[in-house]
Design a protein around this motif. Structure first.
Motif, PDB file in Angstrom:
ATOM      1  N   GLU A 372       0.684  -1.268   0.085  1.00 43.14           N
ATOM      2  CA  GLU A 372       0.054  -0.014   0.030  1.00 43.14           C
ATOM      3  C   GLU A 372       0.768   1.154   0.016  1.00 43.14           C
ATOM      4  OE1 GLU A 372      -2.605  -0.603   3.262  1.00 43.14           O
ATOM      5  OE2 GLU A 372      -0.871  -0.996   4.635  1.00 43.14           O
ATOM      6  N   SER A 409      -7.168   2.343  -1.885  1.00 45.28           N
ATOM      7  CA  SER A 409      -6.860   3.748  -1.876  1.00 45.28           C
ATOM      8  C   SER A 409      -7.986   4.365  -2.801  1.00 45.28           C
ATOM      9  CB  SER A 409      -5.504   3.911  -2.407  1.00 45.28           C
ATOM     10  OG  SER A 409      -5.237   5.245  -2.500  1.00 45.28           O
ATOM     11  N   GLU A 414      -2.245   6.972  -6.208  1.00 42.72           N
ATOM     12  CA  GLU A 414      -2.043   5.531  -5.557  1.00 42.72           C
ATOM     13  C   GLU A 414      -2.631   4.564  -6.047  1.00 42.72           C
ATOM     14  OE1 GLU A 414      -2.880   6.181  -1.301  1.00 42.72           O
ATOM     15  OE2 GLU A 414      -1.838   8.098  -1.434  1.00 42.72           O
TER      16      GLU A 414
END
Length: 574
Positions: A372, A409, A414
């Motif tokens: 992430e 996200s 992202e």
């Protein structure tokens, strides 16, 4: 006119030569063409060396001795600058090899200087390999490096996790990818494995495949077997200087039945040899291979065709600026997890070494690696992707790694970074040669049925740890018949029998133990239940106001607990 043109060209050449000489003198030549990022294989010269799995015992590795310079730059040091010098003796056996510097997980940007030539190491968190041979004088007896970093730090390990000086032959193994697969489709009783390699020609001339031999050595203690098998020589065109090629070792002569799972962490010790008398090549790389296949079906993870019950805790790798946990600390942590019936780690962050995954392979823990990006990493998506790629190369051959899990996200940048990472992994249904890990599931949410990972395990109270241990226990115990004094114990594990168990029982009222006893050598096959008759009169003791406590313990020592360790328990108050 022609003479004037020749004169102009000569002047331009002299100017360019003067600039190049100045750059050489100042140590600012761009050496990026000698740098590569991502995969780092630790080479050995023989099977005996390789199966130690310790690069410090390899005759292809030289250790650098680092000293912090007290007065760098002849006494004109800057307050915000730290300088280390490192020196290694070049062994005589390296005369025909290329010399590389491996930088494992750089933690801060720094300058590397070799023979007055500087190179900026700026890809933090990305394993970096630098070919020093064009810089080092031919026949040099030693190599001296200088590292220059801004700011005051405590040790060389604050710049990078490790530095290794490595000798590579003319044709070097540059990356390895280990996969397991079914021998016969749909039949999970027999699995085998495949090792795929990339090789690179580091010499100045083409190398022909027919003069290169490959050999695989396999050893295992369960069952005791030692196999030496030659692979087929790849029938490719000659490998050109600087070029890379692929070859695979398909070890499908053996069908393995001793699989790797968290319950049965069986590992094969495998060495791969590449040799050629003509090209003076002798190089081995080694791996510990766990034979197992992982699939995702209807949101659940299956290991070797069996849905697995995941008992997770969360684990966060230290940031690059923090000191990572030592191997001894990680081993003690994993033993504590095993003693509390944890079988899964959900891991976030960048690993700076393979210790956690090697220990998970050995002791038996499943790993789900979360990926992430943060708001800070979104400022440099290319560096973030390089860091994740380096991580994939580092940990993808560990059998404990079950799946990649992508973070959630809502930010556009992202989401694009996560998609780029997923694309780099690939998938088995549309395999591409440059895919990094196409045979491992990529999850977009937690596996179905997996509890929320417990964070901060070591910070839990003793009572909270006890509750977690009972929640994750591998047995289900229930009271079948109070009159007859019968209980039923079910093994919830999918692969391993629970053998040599001891069962302690006691009946008590609110203040006194009325009766107690033990039953030894209980054997429970996976996913099966067994009825156990307690040696007591149920009508007399199992009645209102009484409590029956059942405790199941290990009958013999294991790798992570001593004999008598309590595995599961339950209390029935009537």
């Amino acid at each position: 006119m022609i003479k004037k043109r020749i004169l102009v060209l000569l002047l331009l050449f002299l100017c360019a030569a003067e600039q190049l000489f100045a750059q050489l003198h100042e140590g600012s030549v761009n050496l990026e063409k000698y740098v590569s990022y991502g995969p780092i294989l630790e080479p050995y010269r023989s099977f005996e060396e390789g199966l130690t799995f310790d690069p410090k015992k390899s005759s292809r590795v030289a250790l650098l001795k680092w000293v912090e310079a007290t007065n760098p730059d002849n006494g004109n040091s800057l307050a915000n600058q730290q300088v280390f010098t490192g020196e290694a003796i070049v062994p005589e056996g390296w005369a025909n090899d290329k010399i590389f510097l491996y930088i494992d997980a750089p933690k801060v940007p720094f300058a590397l200087e070799v023979n007055g030539i500087k190179l900026q190491v700026s890809k933090i968190g990305v394993n970096t390999s630098i070919n020093l041979s064009p810089i080092i004088k031919e026949g040099a007896k030693s190599v001296t490096l200088k590292l220059i970093a801004k700011g005051q730090r405590q040790a060389i390990t604050d710049l990078a996790q490790d530095f290794l000086l490595v000798a590579r032959p003319a044709l070097a193994l540059s990356s390895a990818y280990i996969t397991s697969h079914l021998v016969y489709k749909g039949h999970y009783r027999g699995l085998t494995w495949t090792a795929g390699f990339r090789v690179q020609n580091l010499s100045d001339t083409p190398l022909r495949w027919e003069y290169i031999r490959h050999e695989t050595y396999v050893s295992s203690d369960v069952p005791p077997v030692r196999v030496r098998a030659d692979s087929l020589t790849p029938g490719h065109e000659p490998i050109q200087p600087g070029a890379k090629s692929r070859w695979g070792v398909h070890h499908n002569k053996e069908m393995y039945t001793h699989f790797w799972t968290a319950e049965t962490p069986n590992l094969l010790q495998v060495g791969h040899l590449q040799t050629s008398a003509r090209y003076r090549i002798q190089e081995v790389v080694s791996h510990k291979i766990g034979v197992r296949v992982v699939e995702e079906k209807q949101g659940k993870l299956l290991v070797n065709g069996v849905p697995v019950k995941l008992n997770p805790v969360a684990f966060q790798h230290s940031s690059l600026s923090e000191k990572p946990a030592s191997r001894e600390e990680l081993e003690a942590f994993i033993i504590r997890l095993k003693q509390h019936n944890v079988n899964t780690l959900v891991v976030t962050g960048l690993p700076v070494n393979e210790d956690l995954y090697e220990l998970a392979d050995t002791y038996g823990l499943y790993v789900i690696q979360k990926v992430e990006p943060s708001a800070a990493s979104a400022a440099d998506p290319q560096l973030w992707l390089l860091q994740q790629t380096s991580m994939v190369y580092r940990i993808r051959n560990h059998p404990s790694l079950l799946a990649w899990q992508l973070g959630n996200s809502t930010r556009k940048t992202e989401k694009e970074m996560l998609q780029a990472f997923a694309d780099s992994l690939g998938n088995a249904s549309s395999y591409r040669p440059h895919d990094l890990d196409p045979y491992r599931p990529v999850l977009f949410s937690s596996p179905l049925g997996m509890p929320k990972p417990v964070a901060g395990f070591d910070n839990l109270s003793d009572e909270a740890k006890k509750q977690l241990k009972q929640q994750y226990q591998p047995l289900h115990i229930f009271l079948q018949d109070t009159t007859a004094g019968k209980i039923v114990i079910r093994n919830l594990q999918g692969f391993a029998p629970l053998t040599n168990l001891g069962l302690d029982w006691e009946i008590s009222d609110s203040t006194t133990i009325l009766k107690q006893g033990s039953i030894q050598d209980i054997q429970l096959t996976p996913q099966r239940a067994q009825t156990i008759q307690l040696p007591l009169n149920g009508k007399e003791y199992l009645k209102s106001g009484k409590c029956l406590r059942i405790s199941v313990r290990l009958g013999k020592e294991s790798a992570w607990a001593s004999q008598g360790h309590e595995v599961a328990w339950k209390t029935f108050c009537l």
